[in-house]
Write a protein that holds these residues in place. Structure first.
Motif, PDB file in Angstrom:
ATOM      1  N   GLU A  29       0.936  -1.191   0.148  1.00 33.33           N
ATOM      2  CA  GLU A  29      -0.071   0.013   0.114  1.00 33.33           C
ATOM      3  C   GLU A  29       0.920   1.328  -0.033  1.00 33.33           C
ATOM      4  OE1 GLU A  29      -1.927  -1.159   3.470  1.00 33.33           O
ATOM      5  OE2 GLU A  29      -3.133  -2.760   2.596  1.00 33.33           O
ATOM      6  N   ASP A  30       0.725   2.020  -0.912  1.00 37.79           N
ATOM      7  CA  ASP A  30       1.460   3.490  -1.079  1.00 37.79           C
ATOM      8  C   ASP A  30       2.953   3.244  -1.181  1.00 37.79           C
ATOM      9  OD1 ASP A  30      -0.784   4.916  -0.757  1.00 37.79           O
ATOM     10  OD2 ASP A  30      -0.189   5.856   1.064  1.00 37.79           O
ATOM     11  N   ILE A  31       3.415   2.135  -1.906  1.00 38.13           N
ATOM     12  CA  ILE A  31       4.743   2.073  -1.831  1.00 38.13           C
ATOM     13  C   ILE A  31       5.251   2.747  -3.395  1.00 38.13           C
ATOM     14  CG2 ILE A  31       4.681  -0.031  -0.619  1.00 38.13           C
ATOM     15  CD1 ILE A  31       5.597  -1.392  -3.414  1.00 38.13           C
ATOM     16  N   GLY A  32       4.479   2.945  -4.203  1.00 43.03           N
ATOM     17  CA  GLY A  32       4.963   3.154  -5.541  1.00 43.03           C
ATOM     18  C   GLY A  32       5.010   4.867  -5.535  1.00 43.03           C
ATOM     19  N   VAL A  33       3.999   5.336  -6.114  1.00 48.99           N
ATOM     20  CA  VAL A  33       3.852   6.688  -6.354  1.00 48.99           C
ATOM     21  C   VAL A  33       4.095   7.461  -4.998  1.00 48.99           C
ATOM     22  CG1 VAL A  33       2.094   8.621  -7.048  1.00 48.99           C
ATOM     23  CG2 VAL A  33       2.264   6.468  -8.285  1.00 48.99           C
ATOM     24  N   ALA A  34       3.657   7.022  -4.162  1.00 47.85           N
ATOM     25  CA  ALA A  34       3.701   7.797  -2.739  1.00 47.85           C
ATOM     26  C   ALA A  34       5.018   7.643  -2.276  1.00 47.85           C
ATOM     27  CB  ALA A  34       2.450   7.461  -1.809  1.00 47.85           C
ATOM     28  N   GLY A  35       5.772   6.701  -2.522  1.00 48.74           N
ATOM     29  CA  GLY A  35       7.160   6.217  -2.037  1.00 48.74           C
ATOM     30  C   GLY A  35       7.292   5.492  -0.723  1.00 48.74           C
ATOM     31  N   GLY A  36       6.148   5.285  -0.344  1.00 46.50           N
ATOM     32  CA  GLY A  36       6.296   4.482   0.914  1.00 46.50           C
ATOM     33  C   GLY A  36       6.132   5.124   2.450  1.00 46.50           C
ATOM     34  N   THR A  37       5.198   4.656   2.928  1.00 45.50           N
ATOM     35  CA  THR A  37       4.932   5.052   4.323  1.00 45.50           C
ATOM     36  C   THR A  37       6.236   5.565   5.289  1.00 45.50           C
ATOM     37  OG1 THR A  37       2.698   4.211   4.318  1.00 45.50           O
ATOM     38  CG2 THR A  37       3.360   5.101   6.527  1.00 45.50           C
ATOM     39  N   TYR A  38       7.082   4.430   5.199  1.00 44.47           N
ATOM     40  CA  TYR A  38       8.301   4.921   5.866  1.00 44.47           C
ATOM     41  C   TYR A  38       9.800   4.966   4.847  1.00 44.47           C
ATOM     42  CZ  TYR A  38       5.213   2.986   9.465  1.00 44.47           C
ATOM     43  OH  TYR A  38       4.012   2.959  10.253  1.00 44.47           O
ATOM     44  N   LYS A  39       9.228   5.278   3.757  1.00 43.83           N
ATOM     45  CA  LYS A  39      10.340   5.836   2.539  1.00 43.83           C
ATOM     46  C   LYS A  39      10.969   4.550   2.137  1.00 43.83           C
ATOM     47  CE  LYS A  39      11.680   9.360   4.732  1.00 43.83           C
ATOM     48  NZ  LYS A  39      12.072  10.602   5.077  1.00 43.83           N
ATOM     49  N   ALA A  40      10.892   3.129   2.567  1.00 38.05           N
ATOM     50  CA  ALA A  40      11.530   2.033   2.024  1.00 38.05           C
ATOM     51  C   ALA A  40      11.751   1.898   0.855  1.00 38.05           C
ATOM     52  CB  ALA A  40      11.319   0.680   2.869  1.00 38.05           C
ATOM     53  N   THR A  41      10.803   2.334  -0.040  1.00 35.60           N
ATOM     54  CA  THR A  41      10.614   2.148  -1.454  1.00 35.60           C
ATOM     55  C   THR A  41      10.823   3.433  -2.168  1.00 35.60           C
ATOM     56  OG1 THR A  41       8.344   1.967  -1.323  1.00 35.60           O
ATOM     57  CG2 THR A  41       9.448  -0.104  -1.222  1.00 35.60           C
ATOM     58  N   LYS A  42      11.333   4.472  -1.495  1.00 36.93           N
ATOM     59  CA  LYS A  42      11.090   5.608  -2.212  1.00 36.93           C
ATOM     60  C   LYS A  42      12.122   5.789  -3.567  1.00 36.93           C
ATOM     61  CE  LYS A  42      12.707  10.457  -1.209  1.00 36.93           C
ATOM     62  NZ  LYS A  42      13.678  11.302  -0.342  1.00 36.93           N
ATOM     63  N   GLY A  43      11.552   6.365  -4.539  1.00 37.78           N
ATOM     64  CA  GLY A  43      12.231   6.553  -5.755  1.00 37.78           C
ATOM     65  C   GLY A  43      11.959   5.242  -6.906  1.00 37.78           C
ATOM     66  N   LEU A  44      11.764   3.933  -6.123  1.00 36.52           N
ATOM     67  CA  LEU A  44      11.978   2.720  -7.042  1.00 36.52           C
ATOM     68  C   LEU A  44      10.610   2.838  -8.177  1.00 36.52           C
ATOM     69  CD1 LEU A  44      12.311   0.217  -4.094  1.00 36.52           C
ATOM     70  CD2 LEU A  44      14.053   1.270  -5.478  1.00 36.52           C
ATOM     71  N   TYR A  45       9.493   3.372  -7.813  1.00 35.28           N
ATOM     72  CA  TYR A  45       8.446   3.614  -8.867  1.00 35.28           C
ATOM     73  C   TYR A  45       9.079   4.275 -10.180  1.00 35.28           C
ATOM     74  CZ  TYR A  45       3.928   4.267 -10.927  1.00 35.28           C
ATOM     75  OH  TYR A  45       2.834   4.571 -11.908  1.00 35.28           O
ATOM     76  N   GLU A  46       9.764   5.238  -9.823  1.00 35.88           N
ATOM     77  CA  GLU A  46      10.108   6.179 -11.130  1.00 35.88           C
ATOM     78  C   GLU A  46      11.129   5.373 -11.795  1.00 35.88           C
ATOM     79  OE1 GLU A  46       9.842   7.314  -7.901  1.00 35.88           O
ATOM     80  OE2 GLU A  46       8.293   8.549  -8.096  1.00 35.88           O
ATOM     81  N   LYS A  47      11.933   4.531 -11.111  1.00 35.90           N
ATOM     82  CA  LYS A  47      12.994   3.830 -11.653  1.00 35.90           C
ATOM     83  C   LYS A  47      12.536   2.559 -12.414  1.00 35.90           C
ATOM     84  CE  LYS A  47      17.880   2.646 -10.384  1.00 35.90           C
ATOM     85  NZ  LYS A  47      18.824   2.573  -9.268  1.00 35.90           N
TER      86      LYS A  47
END
Lengths: 327, 333
Positions: A29-47
């Motif tokens: 939930e929220d790991i992609g566009v939103a970058g993750g609630t705790y940022k563990a997946t930040k920037g991965l959606y873009e990449k």
């Protein structure tokens, strides 16, 4: 060696594994566009795009099952369950499908999934957002359970979990994502089994995992400075399997044990560790091992009550002093 | 369907029927333990869909009424029976049992015993296909009662949202364990329930294999051509109880008799006889040949196979330890 935050360590592990293997995906939930609630997946959606970084609907059991099904075909999903409290809803798929499929198929199918979730009491999150559930996961055959207490472990355990053919549950903590610590610059795989002696000592062993390792380190400092007691701090980063040999070795050296966990007392990691001590090194003991845990109450909202429910370093010190007849 | 296919499938359906009936007997003799869910009455569903699909190539997953689905995907009936007998030669090496037949080499991805559990797994298999870029599809066979689980709605939503190559086949046999569908479910016609997810769906007679085959062909073309998931409802009936402890007190013998007049095997047999493709004597001879096969090969194999060894109790809990040492010890190459 660079000092980075716990969430950055997780993000780096995700990124490296996804860059290496196109079959590694992450979902939640929220790991992609939103970058993750705790940022563990930040920037991965873009990449890596939406096919590999999947924003799921709020349907924990089914998106977990979807990840497990994909893993049957060799996909390696890292499934984030935003809060461990929501993982209750996904336990059917985690336990009935991922953990059991290898056995009940006679070794034909395996579910190389990683499940990550944040647990524990943070700041007044109340009864339904503060659960400690590692005790449930560690009792399930076929599931590995690890719990990183620092950024190095967070990075290295996630890397090893992704590579492992077994399903692995990684128990993180709400309060630790901004914790800083050294992480090797090069690729590092933390062992999925074993334990670490975080601080060496001779008089008593303080067993802990995840956040309680930090309470124990603080308690060891107080015990040393104020009471002249040398405490060894052991980090049980692997909860399933528990490191019987590491537990035996430390207790055989110090002859006393206090087992500390944020979980509530009845049934759990601490009870299990004390059982292992009894089975492995009962005659090495100079005192009966004790545990320090949270109160058995739904986590209260009120700040004073919340504090009263959760143990801290002072509680650990008090338990140790009592062991020495000085309480 | 082509004539030679119909003749072949008729024999397959007789094998499926006799296999299940022989299981019943073996259960009474206490050769088979646990829970046992039998398929007689529903044979045209699995056979009709899989005739339109590519058995052994497309991935199939189902619930606990799974013996026939495995065999249709290519499993050796001897290994399925050996599994029911709990033998080392069984499909799942005796570790699974009736509800957990697996045959991954034939892409039969298993029988699962939590009602509705396979929905998301099927969507996940479809996700795996999507990521690997093949033209296989995932086929999920479940009963009508599974549609009252949350996983049904959650998975329909995701399958449609992600446009996954998955066919959901609902074998609507009108009962969820012992509760009639109209007593448990607000909408009796199951295919209507997926319109909320904008999913293509159809309903057909699940007793007539040719109707199933035609409907499945349309459904599979849709899924295989990349248009996303499809939901196919087949109206059918199971002759036996839900499992072996079920005395069917919740329905009338008249109702059962009515459905047996529409037996899927007899419908196809009578059609072939009417088309002069076979005679009743041919059919009876074939039945006898199948009975001999079940007895002399399938049962014999299961009876004579060895038990798993007690010292191998913990084998298969985790992946082979040697192969996992780099991650277990952290000493990765």
């Amino acid at each position: 060696m660079a000092e980075i935050m716990y969430w950055e360590a997780l993000q780096r592990a995700h990124d490296e594994e996804m860059a290496r293997d196109p079959l590694v995906i992450c979902m939640g939930e929220d790991i992609g566009v939103a970058g993750g609630t705790y940022k563990a997946t930040k920037g991965l959606y873009e990449k890596y795009g939406p096919l590999r970084v999947i924003d799921t609907p709020i349907s924990e059991n089914s998106y977990t099952g979807l990840g497990i099904g994909a893993s049957f075909l060799g996909v390696r999903p890292i499934i984030e369950l935003m809060s461990v409290n929501f993982a209750w809803l996904a336990m059917d798929q985690m336990f009935n499908s991922a953990a059991k499929v290898r056995y009940m198929s006679g070794g034909q199918l395996t579910a190389p999934c990683v499940f990550r979730s944040a647990g524990g009491a943070a700041h007044q999150l109340g009864a339904q957002h503060s659960a400690r559930m590692e005790k449930v996961f560690m009792g399930i055959a076929g599931l590995r359970v690890v719990t990183p207490s620092n950024p190095r472990q967070a990075y290295g355990l996630l890397k090893s979990a992704v590579r492992s053919d077994d399903p692995v549950y990684i128990n993180e903590h709400e309060l630790m994502y901004n914790m800083k610590g050294d992480v090797p610059d090069g690729e590092y795989f933390h062992p999925l089994e074993g334990s670490e002696v975080t601080r060496s000592g001779t008089d008593v062993t303080l067993f802990g995992y995840n956040i309680s390792v930090h309470w124990n380190l603080k308690a060891a400092e107080i015990l040393d400075k104020q009471y002249g007691i040398s405490a060894e701090v052991v980090d049980l980063y692997s909860l399933s399997p528990l490191d019987r040999e590491g537990i035996r070795k430390s207790v055989s050296k110090t002859h006393r044990a206090v087992v500390v966990g944020e979980e509530e007392a009845p049934v759990g990691v601490c009870a299990e560790v004390i059982s292992i001590i009894n089975e492995e090194c009962f005659f090495e003991l100079d005192a009966a091992p004790v545990r320090v845990n949270s109160a058995l109450v739904p986590q209260p909202y009120n700040h004073t009550l919340e504090k009263a429910a959760i143990p801290n370093a002072e509680d650990v010190v008090a338990a140790v002093l009592k062991l020495f007849g000085r309480g | 369907m082509k004539l030679e296919d119909k003749k072949r499938v008729l024999r397959e359906m007789v094998v499926h029927r006799r296999f299940e009936e022989r299981c019943y007997q073996a259960y009474i003799e206490r050769k088979i333990g646990g829970f046992l869910h039998l398929y007689p009455g529903q044979e045209a569903c699995c056979n009709g869909v899989m005739e339109a699909a590519r058995p052994g190539y497309d991935y199939v997953i189902t619930g606990y009424r799974d013996h026939v689905h495995a065999i249709k995907c290519g499993s050796d009936p001897r290994e399925v029976m050996a599994e029911l007998y709990g033998k080392e030669t069984g499909s799942s090496k005796g570790r699974g049992g009736s509800m957990h037949i697996f045959d991954v080499k034939h892409r039969f991805m298993g029988g699962y015993a939590l009602v509705g559990g396979p929905f998301p797994l099927a969507a996940g298999i479809a996700k795996g296909i999507q990521m690997k870029g093949g033209d296989e599809i995932a086929i999920c066979f479940l009963g009508d009662a599974a549609n009252n689980q949350g996983t049904f709605h959650e998975t329909m939503n995701m399958a449609a949202l992600y446009k996954l190559p998955v066919l959901f086949v609902c074998e609507n046999n009108l009962y969820g364990i012992g509760t009639a569908i109209e007593r448990s479910t607000a909408v009796v016609h199951q295919h209507k329930r997926v319109c909320g997810y904008d999913m293509e769906a159809a309903e057909t007679d699940g007793q007539d294999i040719e109707k199933v085959y035609e409907a499945a062909k349309t459904a599979i073309n849709h899924v295989r051509s990349g248009k996303g998931p499809y939901f196919l409802e087949l109206l059918t009936y199971r002759y036996r109880g839900h499992s072996m402890s079920d005395s069917r007190g919740y329905r009338s013998r008249e109702e059962e008799e009515m459905w047996k007049q529409r037996d899927p095997i007899f419908i196809l047999r009578d059609r072939l006889i009417a088309e002069k493709a076979m005679t009743m004597a041919d059919y009876e001879a074939m039945e006898k040949e199948v009975d001999n096969y079940i007895e002399n090969e399938v049962i014999k194999f299961a009876e004579e196979s060895p038990e798993p060894k007690a010292e191998e109790l913990e084998k298969y809990v985790f992946a082979d330890r040697e192969s996992q040492m780099p991650w277990i010890t952290g000493k990765a190459a």
